[in-house]
Design a protein around this motif. Structure first.
Motif, PDB file in Angstrom:
ATOM      1  N   GLU A   1      35.508  39.415  43.672  1.00  0.00           N
ATOM      2  CA  GLU A   1      36.733  39.388  42.871  1.00  0.00           C
ATOM      3  C   GLU A   1      37.570  38.189  43.305  1.00  0.00           C
ATOM      4  O   GLU A   1      38.426  38.265  44.182  1.00  0.00           O
ATOM      5  N   VAL A   2      37.337  37.053  42.653  1.00  0.00           N
ATOM      6  CA  VAL A   2      37.862  35.776  43.129  1.00  0.00           C
ATOM      7  C   VAL A   2      39.396  35.704  43.079  1.00  0.00           C
ATOM      8  O   VAL A   2      40.022  35.087  43.943  1.00  0.00           O
ATOM      9  N   VAL A   3      40.021  36.343  42.098  1.00  0.00           N
ATOM     10  CA  VAL A   3      41.481  36.310  42.036  1.00  0.00           C
ATOM     11  C   VAL A   3      42.075  37.132  43.171  1.00  0.00           C
ATOM     12  O   VAL A   3      43.062  36.730  43.804  1.00  0.00           O
ATOM     13  N   ARG A   4      41.480  38.277  43.450  1.00  0.00           N
ATOM     14  CA  ARG A   4      41.934  39.063  44.609  1.00  0.00           C
ATOM     15  C   ARG A   4      41.779  38.259  45.899  1.00  0.00           C
ATOM     16  O   ARG A   4      42.650  38.292  46.781  1.00  0.00           O
ATOM     17  N   HIS A   5      40.679  37.540  46.032  1.00  0.00           N
ATOM     18  CA  HIS A   5      40.463  36.732  47.236  1.00  0.00           C
ATOM     19  C   HIS A   5      41.475  35.580  47.300  1.00  0.00           C
ATOM     20  O   HIS A   5      41.947  35.223  48.394  1.00  0.00           O
ATOM     21  N   ALA A   6      41.827  35.034  46.153  1.00  0.00           N
ATOM     22  CA  ALA A   6      42.822  33.953  46.125  1.00  0.00           C
ATOM     23  C   ALA A   6      44.176  34.438  46.607  1.00  0.00           C
ATOM     24  O   ALA A   6      44.965  33.658  47.169  1.00  0.00           O
ATOM     25  N   ALA A   7      44.460  35.722  46.418  1.00  0.00           N
ATOM     26  CA  ALA A   7      45.746  36.275  46.837  1.00  0.00           C
ATOM     27  C   ALA A   7      45.907  36.281  48.357  1.00  0.00           C
ATOM     28  O   ALA A   7      47.028  36.432  48.858  1.00  0.00           O
ATOM     29  N   ASP A   8      44.821  36.112  49.094  1.00  0.00           N
ATOM     30  CA  ASP A   8      44.895  36.050  50.550  1.00  0.00           C
ATOM     31  C   ASP A   8      45.265  34.654  51.057  1.00  0.00           C
ATOM     32  O   ASP A   8      45.465  34.470  52.261  1.00  0.00           O
ATOM     33  N   HIS A   9      45.329  33.675  50.178  1.00  0.00           N
ATOM     34  CA  HIS A   9      45.628  32.301  50.564  1.00  0.00           C
ATOM     35  C   HIS A   9      47.137  32.064  50.572  1.00  0.00           C
ATOM     36  O   HIS A   9      47.898  32.720  49.860  1.00  0.00           O
ATOM     37  N   ASP A  10      47.557  31.096  51.355  1.00  0.00           N
ATOM     38  CA  ASP A  10      48.965  30.724  51.412  1.00  0.00           C
ATOM     39  C   ASP A  10      49.440  30.219  50.054  1.00  0.00           C
ATOM     40  O   ASP A  10      48.700  29.540  49.328  1.00  0.00           O
ATOM     41  N   GLY A  11      50.672  30.552  49.730  1.00  0.00           N
ATOM     42  CA  GLY A  11      51.254  30.072  48.485  1.00  0.00           C
ATOM     43  C   GLY A  11      50.896  30.897  47.270  1.00  0.00           C
ATOM     44  O   GLY A  11      51.249  30.525  46.150  1.00  0.00           O
ATOM     45  N   VAL A  12      50.200  32.011  47.472  1.00  0.00           N
ATOM     46  CA  VAL A  12      49.828  32.889  46.356  1.00  0.00           C
ATOM     47  C   VAL A  12      50.398  34.275  46.628  1.00  0.00           C
ATOM     48  O   VAL A  12      50.179  34.847  47.701  1.00  0.00           O
ATOM     49  N   THR A  13      51.141  34.795  45.678  1.00  0.00           N
ATOM     50  CA  THR A  13      51.686  36.149  45.775  1.00  0.00           C
ATOM     51  C   THR A  13      51.269  36.918  44.535  1.00  0.00           C
ATOM     52  O   THR A  13      51.743  36.641  43.425  1.00  0.00           O
TER      53      THR A  13
END
Length: 427
Positions: A281-293
């Protein structure tokens, strides 16, 4: 951030409206052809009466009702000066008639207009075109009606000064633009279209352009969500500036996203896929990165339950992000029910119609289920396709969405259901 809470669709839409409200702006534009398709953000009131004066509905003769006898009775009257459209309002001398053109002001003292076809000539002649000093010419009339007010358009009979002529949230159509212009309104405040980027996620998703006309490899598929969401967002008033597909790599997704946002000055991100509970689930994984809420509520909705909402930070800006499920029907339905109201698009028409079924249809009682449907000439509504979220063909054939509300475990023939009318469907 993430979560597994189940919320109502109403609450999730409210969150989306608030999110996009932070970046929506307005502008004032002229009331002309450039305004068509825009959405008003404030009501407008008429500045003048429409019509602005009593005027003639027909080419004919203006006169007082007392100078006529009864329907069918011939009468001959002296003929005063002709009144053309655009002339200033004048007076009618007692016991006379005045030739009057369509749209011309009714003279004081006149109460009705007899059409020129009910005159002896049946048409205007050179003798009717007399000077302002008048003449000895007469007109012979055989009226079919002598009722006061006949063929007179009364001042303000269409619109009164101060009437609301455009409400907030209404689409500016050609007829509404004409009405505004007639009422003296020269400018209107509208939403500025948000600049949106649309990304389809998933390593299996291939754009047609990237395949150069070839068929997708086994296990891959054409991107339907990108074109579909781009069209839906455009129809809802956004300006789609980029459409693309990205693999299941959170770093690549964010790098691509930030590059596009910086280059194209994007106001809104809309993605499809990557919001469920799988391993990729790439969008969920992106949420773990800085600058993403991003939050990932589960909405009490079928199809379209898994959702993502939040923002990505780029150069100090918080760019709203709406993340929809990946199945085509789920993505388009999410755009219809969530992005559309958040963008301030005009509300669709909703009716309560009886459903036509050959057999009972089950529905998950804990969810609001939207089924694709067609409105029949009988006024009933028939479901098309199944309930599954991959059946995009059924959506393409639909001109309505039927809501089976939560608390309903089964629907039977004749049940009255809320029906959302949408563009499209087979003729």
């Amino acid at each position: 951030m993430s979560g597994a809470q189940r919320i109502t669709l109403v609450d999730h839409v409210a969150d989306a409206v608030a999110l996009l409200g932070a970046v929506r702006t307005t502008e004032v534009i002229p009331v002309d052809g450039r305004a068509v398709g825009r959405v008003a953000v404030r009501e407008q009131r008429a500045l003048v009466d429409v019509p602005g004066h009593d005027n003639s509905q027909m080419d004919g003769f203006a006169l007082a009702a007392r100078d006529l006898q009864s329907p069918g009775a011939r009468v001959m009257l002296p003929l005063g000066p002709t009144i053309a459209a655009g002339d200033e309002p004048a007076e009618l001398a007692p016991g006379t008639a005045r030739a009057i053109m369509t749209g011309a002001p009714i003279p004081a003292g006149a109460e009705l207009v007899i059409p020129v076809e009910e005159s002896a000539e049946g048409r205007f002649t050179a003798a009717d075109e007399v000077s302002e000093t008048g003449s000895a010419h007469t007109v012979t009339l055989t009226p079919t009606s002598v009722a006061a007010g006949r063929f007179v358009r009364r001042r303000g009979s269409d619109t009164r000064r101060g009437d609301t002529v455009l409400r907030e949230g209404r689409l500016l159509t050609p007829a509404r633009i004409a009405h505004l212009a007639a009422c003296g309104v020269g400018e209107v405040e509208v939403d500025v279209p948000l600049r949106a980027v649309v990304l389809s996620t998933g390593s299996e998703v291939q754009s047609r352009a990237s395949l150069a006309g070839a068929a997708p490899a086994p296990g891959s598929l054409f991107d339907a969500n990108g074109p579909g969401l781009a069209a839906a967002l455009t129809e809802a008033g956004a300006e789609v500036v980029h459409v693309g597909a990205v693999p299941d790599d959170a770093g690549a997704l964010l790098a691509h996203l930030r590059r596009v946002i910086q280059t194209l000055n994007v106001d809104l991100v809309v993605t499809s896929g990557g919001v469920s509970m799988g391993a990729f689930e790439v969008v969920r994984h992106a949420a773990d990165h800085d600058g993403v809420t991003l939050a990932f509520p589960t909405v009490a909705l079928q199809p379209g339950g898994p959702q993502g909402i939040g923002f990505v930070e780029v150069d100090g800006r918080r760019v709203p992000w709406l993340a929809f499920p990946g199945n085509p029907v789920s993505a388009l339905l999410s755009c219809e029910l969530i992005a559309r109201p958040a963008l301030g698009a005009p509300a669709r028409r909703r009716l309560h119609l009886p459903v036509q079924l050959e057999a009972e249809e089950s529905s998950p009682a804990a969810l609001d289920q939207y089924r694709r449907a067609r409105v029949l000439p009988s006024g009933r509504v028939r479901l098309v396709g199944g309930a599954s979220s991959h059946l995009i063909g059924g959506y393409a054939a639909a001109d309505a969405l039927v809501l089976i509300p939560s608390g309903t475990a089964a629907v039977r023939d004749g049940d009255l259901l809320e029906t959302l009318l949408i563009p499209g469907g087979d003729s």
